[in-house]
Design a protein around this motif. Structure first.
Motif, PDB file in Angstrom:
ATOM      1  N   VAL A  18       7.229  12.829  -4.183  1.00 17.96           N
ATOM      2  CA  VAL A  18       5.816  13.190  -4.380  1.00 17.96           C
ATOM      3  C   VAL A  18       4.921  12.051  -3.913  1.00 17.96           C
ATOM      4  O   VAL A  18       5.074  10.900  -4.347  1.00 17.96           O
ATOM      5  CB  VAL A  18       5.499  13.498  -5.863  1.00 17.96           C
ATOM      6  CG1 VAL A  18       4.020  13.856  -6.020  1.00 17.96           C
ATOM      7  CG2 VAL A  18       6.362  14.649  -6.375  1.00 17.96           C
ATOM      8  N   ASP A  19       4.004  12.391  -3.017  1.00 15.86           N
ATOM      9  CA  ASP A  19       2.992  11.426  -2.596  1.00 15.86           C
ATOM     10  C   ASP A  19       1.799  11.562  -3.550  1.00 15.86           C
ATOM     11  O   ASP A  19       0.980  12.468  -3.414  1.00 15.86           O
ATOM     12  CB  ASP A  19       2.569  11.711  -1.145  1.00 15.86           C
ATOM     13  CG  ASP A  19       1.454  10.780  -0.690  1.00 15.86           C
ATOM     14  OD1 ASP A  19       1.041   9.895  -1.470  1.00 15.86           O
ATOM     15  OD2 ASP A  19       0.984  10.940   0.464  1.00 15.86           O
ATOM     16  N   ALA A  20       1.744  10.636  -4.518  1.00 18.29           N
ATOM     17  CA  ALA A  20       0.627  10.638  -5.476  1.00 18.29           C
ATOM     18  C   ALA A  20      -0.214   9.378  -5.244  1.00 18.29           C
ATOM     19  O   ALA A  20      -0.777   8.808  -6.177  1.00 18.29           O
ATOM     20  CB  ALA A  20       1.157  10.686  -6.905  1.00 18.29           C
ATOM     21  N   PRO A  36      -2.410   1.754  -6.619  1.00 12.80           N
ATOM     22  CA  PRO A  36      -3.417   1.086  -7.461  1.00 12.80           C
ATOM     23  C   PRO A  36      -4.653   0.667  -6.673  1.00 12.80           C
ATOM     24  O   PRO A  36      -5.721   0.515  -7.247  1.00 12.80           O
ATOM     25  CB  PRO A  36      -2.670  -0.129  -8.003  1.00 12.80           C
ATOM     26  CG  PRO A  36      -1.226   0.252  -7.962  1.00 12.80           C
ATOM     27  CD  PRO A  36      -1.085   1.127  -6.741  1.00 12.80           C
ATOM     28  N   HIS A  37      -4.529   0.489  -5.355  1.00 15.43           N
ATOM     29  CA  HIS A  37      -5.740   0.129  -4.606  1.00 15.43           C
ATOM     30  C   HIS A  37      -6.587   1.362  -4.258  1.00 15.43           C
ATOM     31  O   HIS A  37      -7.568   1.261  -3.543  1.00 15.43           O
ATOM     32  CB  HIS A  37      -5.450  -0.762  -3.395  1.00 15.43           C
ATOM     33  CG  HIS A  37      -4.738  -0.115  -2.229  1.00 15.43           C
ATOM     34  ND1 HIS A  37      -4.161  -0.864  -1.240  1.00 15.43           N
ATOM     35  CD2 HIS A  37      -4.514   1.174  -1.882  1.00 15.43           C
ATOM     36  CE1 HIS A  37      -3.625  -0.064  -0.339  1.00 15.43           C
ATOM     37  NE2 HIS A  37      -3.825   1.175  -0.703  1.00 15.43           N
ATOM     38  N   LYS A  38      -6.199   2.489  -4.807  1.00 17.61           N
ATOM     39  CA  LYS A  38      -7.063   3.675  -4.735  1.00 17.61           C
ATOM     40  C   LYS A  38      -7.550   3.967  -6.161  1.00 17.61           C
ATOM     41  O   LYS A  38      -8.586   3.469  -6.572  1.00 17.61           O
ATOM     42  CB  LYS A  38      -6.312   4.868  -4.146  1.00 17.61           C
ATOM     43  CG  LYS A  38      -5.930   4.692  -2.678  1.00 17.61           C
ATOM     44  CD  LYS A  38      -5.350   5.962  -2.093  1.00 17.61           C
ATOM     45  CE  LYS A  38      -5.163   5.894  -0.594  1.00 17.61           C
ATOM     46  NZ  LYS A  38      -4.154   4.914  -0.141  1.00 17.61           N
ATOM     47  N   GLY A  78       0.840  -1.204   0.000  1.00 13.84           N
ATOM     48  CA  GLY A  78       0.000   0.000   0.000  1.00 13.84           C
ATOM     49  C   GLY A  78       0.867   1.242   0.000  1.00 13.84           C
ATOM     50  O   GLY A  78       2.104   1.167  -0.071  1.00 13.84           O
ATOM     51  N   GLY A  79       0.208   2.400   0.119  1.00 12.01           N
ATOM     52  CA  GLY A  79       0.911   3.673   0.044  1.00 12.01           C
ATOM     53  C   GLY A  79       1.858   3.903   1.213  1.00 12.01           C
ATOM     54  O   GLY A  79       2.912   4.519   1.051  1.00 12.01           O
ATOM     55  N   SER A  80       1.498   3.420   2.394  1.00 12.37           N
ATOM     56  CA  SER A  80       2.351   3.667   3.564  1.00 12.37           C
ATOM     57  C   SER A  80       3.684   2.933   3.415  1.00 12.37           C
ATOM     58  O   SER A  80       4.755   3.510   3.667  1.00 12.37           O
ATOM     59  CB  SER A  80       1.662   3.209   4.851  1.00 12.37           C
ATOM     60  OG  SER A  80       0.451   3.893   5.011  1.00 12.37           O
ATOM     61  N   MET A  81       3.627   1.672   2.995  1.00 11.93           N
ATOM     62  CA  MET A  81       4.868   0.905   2.817  1.00 11.93           C
ATOM     63  C   MET A  81       5.688   1.484   1.669  1.00 11.93           C
ATOM     64  O   MET A  81       6.919   1.554   1.738  1.00 11.93           O
ATOM     65  CB  MET A  81       4.552  -0.571   2.532  1.00 11.93           C
ATOM     66  CG  MET A  81       4.274  -1.390   3.758  1.00 11.93           C
ATOM     67  SD  MET A  81       5.588  -1.310   4.998  1.00 11.93           S
ATOM     68  CE  MET A  81       6.909  -2.118   4.141  1.00 11.93           C
TER      69      MET A  81
HETATM   70  C1  LIG Z   1      -2.366  10.923  -0.044  1.00 10.18           C
HETATM   71  C2  LIG Z   1      -2.179   9.612   0.656  1.00 10.18           C
HETATM   72  N1  LIG Z   1      -0.945   9.139   0.870  1.00 10.18           N
HETATM   73  C3  LIG Z   1      -0.712   7.980   1.484  1.00 10.18           C
HETATM   74  C4  LIG Z   1      -1.755   7.211   1.951  1.00 10.18           C
HETATM   75  C5  LIG Z   1      -1.468   5.926   2.664  1.00 10.18           C
HETATM   76  O1  LIG Z   1      -1.770   4.855   1.817  1.00 10.18           O
HETATM   77  P1  LIG Z   1      -2.172   3.413   2.372  1.00 10.18           P
HETATM   78  O2  LIG Z   1      -3.447   3.606   3.140  1.00 10.18           O
HETATM   79  O3  LIG Z   1      -2.350   2.642   1.116  1.00 10.18           O
HETATM   80  O4  LIG Z   1      -1.077   2.907   3.212  1.00 10.18           O
HETATM   81  C6  LIG Z   1      -3.065   7.656   1.764  1.00 10.18           C
HETATM   82  C7  LIG Z   1      -4.199   6.865   2.274  1.00 10.18           C
HETATM   83  O5  LIG Z   1      -5.329   7.253   2.201  1.00 10.18           O
HETATM   84  C8  LIG Z   1      -3.281   8.878   1.091  1.00 10.18           C
HETATM   85  O6  LIG Z   1      -4.516   9.360   0.887  1.00 10.18           O
END
Ligand SMILES: Cc1ncc(COP(=O)(O)O)c(C=O)c1O
Length: 486
Positions: A274-276, A305-307, A158-161
């Motif tokens: 960049v956090d996209a 991709p899971h968003k 996911g985005g955090s990892m």
């Molecule tokens: C802009 C943004 N960055 C990072 C994240 C974290 O992603 P994840 O929840 O997939 O770990 C989110 C989650 O909503 C997000 O909206």
């Protein structure tokens, strides 16, 4: 000591028991039929299922893990009643809170295929076909985002990892260590996602100086303020190290002025991340190119991709412009792995903290090839328009709104004598109603209700349902004795 005969008997008995883990072909067919039937019913019922439902899930508490198995249909019923019908229905088009996910059925089929074959996708040698697929996906994403052939990345959970992988790579690239960390400076706005704060903490960069850069009225980074802060830090002998921009903030969907930030990063030799995670895939739409200009100049970026590619939860992506820096950060060797080395293709385990890993790419590769990119673009374009339609419609109802949406998230709050209390009351009523699900946030102490349009199952019908529901509940709250409405 046991005789050979005893051992043979014991092995036969154990094998009989052990083989229970491998259902027969006809048992597999029955389970598959029940499972696929269940999924079909679930999807068919989605338009009439609430977006949110409070339920205690008590039957789950009573279920014990026993020495003997239970019938599949009993477990399926529990799943239906206790899991799939409680809380936020994240598969439904009526989910408009947080960042709605997808749940593409074709992606779920990909997961099933991947898990059944159970390829080991940590290293190329073990599963060349699967790793090649993942690397192709990464290279396609690099092309979409304007990264060169020297870039690489990783499919994460996911985005955090993905963010954690990027931040550690930035740290490695700038050789931040205990001797210089307190002079290093990291820049971001108050709208940067909290997973980046976690990543800074985990990588020890919470010891660096952190600057919260002010935003303009559209919640985008104020580049003038960034330029001034960078200059002051430089003058004070500090080391501008990392600037974090966002392409689609969680609260409002704002896209920071990426090109101007890239100019400053170049000038100060700072790493530009960049956090996209939410916004990245909107770059697939040609007319969004202006808003994303400059993202190709970043050093690393994250997209989910899971968003905005509508996959079920479980896939993020990190891209790093210089593959060698990524490899320097994560490629490690072990004696027992010696047979796996010496191949030309990059292995996923050399680009992330993970070693053993399932075939994560199949859940993305299958829907992309089955549906083609145009189906995804149409969904993204539709979501942008639906969000604008919602934004205008709530305005007409008398709501105050946030800025015109950059992407598919908008904010609204009803102006009243005590706006925070009134809007919290309204949100509570919307949750109790549950036909559609909204979440809320606070910006500068003000409570806002958020509408995030991102599910591939959200179409005009769901937005009209949401608008009707907002209107009904607004009237209800306004009519309450002692209402704080103006
Ligand atoms: C802009 C943004 N960055 C990072 C994240 C974290 O992603 P994840 O929840 O997939 O770990 C989110 C989650 O909503 C997000 O909206």
């Amino acid at each position: 000591m046991k005789s050979n005969e005893d051992v043979t008997d014991q092995l036969a008995a154990l094998e009989k028991m052990a083989r229970q883990l491998e259902p027969s072909s006809s048992q597999r067919q029955t389970i598959a039929q029940q499972a696929f039937g269940y999924i079909d019913e679930f999807i068919i019922a989605l338009p009439d299922t609430p977006g949110y439902k409070e339920k205690p899930c008590d039957a789950l508490k009573a279920l014990t893990i026993d020495d003997h198995g239970k019938p599949f249909d009993q477990l399926l019923h529990l799943l239906r009643d206790e899991v799939d019908q409680s809380g936020i229905n994240s598969a439904a088009g009526t989910h408009m809170g947080y960042i709605p996910a997808g749940g593409l059925w074709t992606s779920a089929v990909g997961d099933l295929l991947a898990a059944a074959a159970n390829r080991y996708v940590g290293i190329f040698y073990s599963s060349p076909g699967a790793v090649r697929i993942e690397n192709q996906l990464i290279h396609w994403l690099c092309t979409v985002m304007g990264y060169p052939a020297t870039a690489h990345g990783n499919l994460s959970s996911g985005g955090s990892m993905a963010s954690l992988i990027a931040i550690q790579t930035a740290r490695e690239a700038h050789r931040i260590d205990s001797t210089n960390v307190r002079r290093a400076v990291v820049y971001f706005t108050a709208q940067a996602h909290h997973c980046l704060h976690k990543a800074l903490h985990i990588t020890g960069l919470h010891e660096a100086q952190q600057r919260i850069i002010p935003m303009n009225e559209r919640y985008q980074m104020d580049v003038g303020a960034l330029a001034e802060t960078l200059r002051q830090d430089k003058d004070n002998g500090l080391m501008p190290f990392l600037v974090i921009g966002t392409a689609g903030t969680t609260d409002t969907g704002a896209i920071d002025p990426l090109n101007a930030i890239a100019d400053l990063c170049e000038q100060h030799h700072a790493w530009f991340h960049v956090d996209a995670a939410y916004g990245g895939f909107f770059k697939l739409l040609g007319d969004m190119a202006v808003k994303f200009k400059g993202i190709e100049r970043s050093d690393s970026l994250v997209m989910d991709p899971h968003k905005s590619m509508f996959l079920p939860y479980g896939t993020g992506v990190v891209l790093v412009k210089d593959a060698q820096t990524l490899l320097r950060t994560y490629a490690h060797q072990a004696a027992y792995m010696q047979d796996a080395y010496g191949f030309d293709e990059i292995s996923p385990s050399d680009c992330s903290p993970e070693l053993s890993r399932h075939f994560r790419g199949l859940r993305m590769w299958l829907p992309l090839h089955l549906h083609g990119v145009d189906a995804f673009k149409a969904n993204l374009q539709e979501k942008l328009l639906l969000c604008r339609y919602f934004h205008e419609a709530v305005k007409e109802m008398g709501f105050e709104t946030g800025p015109d949406p950059d992407l598919s998230i908008t904010l609204f709050r009803y102006p009243s004598k005590d706006s925070n209390t009134f809007n919290q009351q309204l949100l509570k009523a919307l949750h109790a109603d549950g036909r559609c699900f909204f979440s809320s946030t606070q910006i500068n102490g003000q409570v806002w209700i958020r509408c995030a349009v991102l599910s591939f199952r959200t179409h005009r019908q769901e937005i009209d349902l949401a608008l009707g529901m907002v209107k009904e509940n607004l009237e209800k709250i306004k009519a309450l004795p002692g209402s704080k409405a103006r």
